[in-house]
Write an enzyme that holds these catalytic residues in place. Structure first.
Site, PDB file in Angstrom:
ATOM      1  N   CYS A 172       0.868  -1.176   0.000  1.00  0.00           N
ATOM      2  CA  CYS A 172       0.000   0.000   0.000  1.00  0.00           C
ATOM      3  C   CYS A 172       0.906   1.228   0.000  1.00  0.00           C
ATOM      4  O   CYS A 172       2.128   1.100   0.042  1.00  0.00           O
ATOM      5  CB  CYS A 172      -0.997  -0.004   1.156  1.00  0.00           C
ATOM      6  SG  CYS A 172      -0.317   0.147   2.801  1.00  0.00           S
ATOM      7  N   CYS A 216      -2.466   1.367  -4.179  1.00  0.00           N
ATOM      8  CA  CYS A 216      -1.251   2.065  -4.608  1.00  0.00           C
ATOM      9  C   CYS A 216      -1.149   2.139  -6.129  1.00  0.00           C
ATOM     10  O   CYS A 216      -0.116   2.498  -6.674  1.00  0.00           O
ATOM     11  CB  CYS A 216       0.002   1.419  -4.013  1.00  0.00           C
ATOM     12  SG  CYS A 216       0.237  -0.283  -4.471  1.00  0.00           S
ATOM     13  N   CYS A 272       3.502  -0.869  -8.292  1.00  0.00           N
ATOM     14  CA  CYS A 272       4.130  -2.174  -8.100  1.00  0.00           C
ATOM     15  C   CYS A 272       4.665  -2.674  -9.441  1.00  0.00           C
ATOM     16  O   CYS A 272       3.912  -2.777 -10.404  1.00  0.00           O
ATOM     17  CB  CYS A 272       3.100  -3.150  -7.542  1.00  0.00           C
ATOM     18  SG  CYS A 272       3.811  -4.687  -6.939  1.00  0.00           S
TER      19      CYS A 272
END
Length: 144
Positions: free
Chosen positions: A15, A89, A93
């Protein structure tokens, strides 16, 4: 699930601040799966400390995350994980072939009191229970 047979699956929770949702998820997975899963958590922009309301909410269910520290998301953490679970998020990633990616839509506990964090904690537990059943189910008791 793991890349090498005989090894346990690994999960990375991501996150933004690595201070609330991902910390609670990592703690639930560690607690509920015991040693059957390798657990990591990180943030794209880590906070200075774990959210006190998340610490309090987890303490209510007997899980102590007070000593945890937010960590920065690294490419290595993603590479070393079989499953990457993001929580608000976005696309921060990195994506690698052969990895499984999930995005859990959870309210952000940042700035919330413990009353608002409890339902998030409980929703995370439910998601974790489903994840464990899928990637690391308990082995039947050999004595049964």
């Amino acid at each position: 699930m793991p890349e090498s047979p005989g090894t346990k699956p690994s999960v990375l929770f991501v996150c933004v601040h690595n201070a609330g949702r991902s910390q609670m998820a990592a703690a639930w997975l560690t607690h509920l799966a015991e040693d059957r899963v390798e657990v990591r958590s990180a943030g794209s922009n880590p906070g200075e400390r774990v959210n006190p309301a998340a610490v309090a909410a987890m303490a209510e269910v007997g899980i102590d995350i007070s000593a945890e520290v937010p960590k920065i998301l690294t490419v290595d953490a993603v590479k070393e994980s079989d499953v990457c679970i993001t929580m608000g998020c976005g696309d921060t990633c990195p994506v690698f072939p052969g990895k499984r990616y999930l995005d859990w839509k959870l309210d952000d506990p940042a700035g919330q009191g413990v009353d608002a964090v409890r339902p998030i904690r409980d929703e995370i537990k439910t998601l974790i229970e489903g994840l464990i059943a899928e990637i690391a189910p308990a082995k039947p008791d050999a004595t049964a």
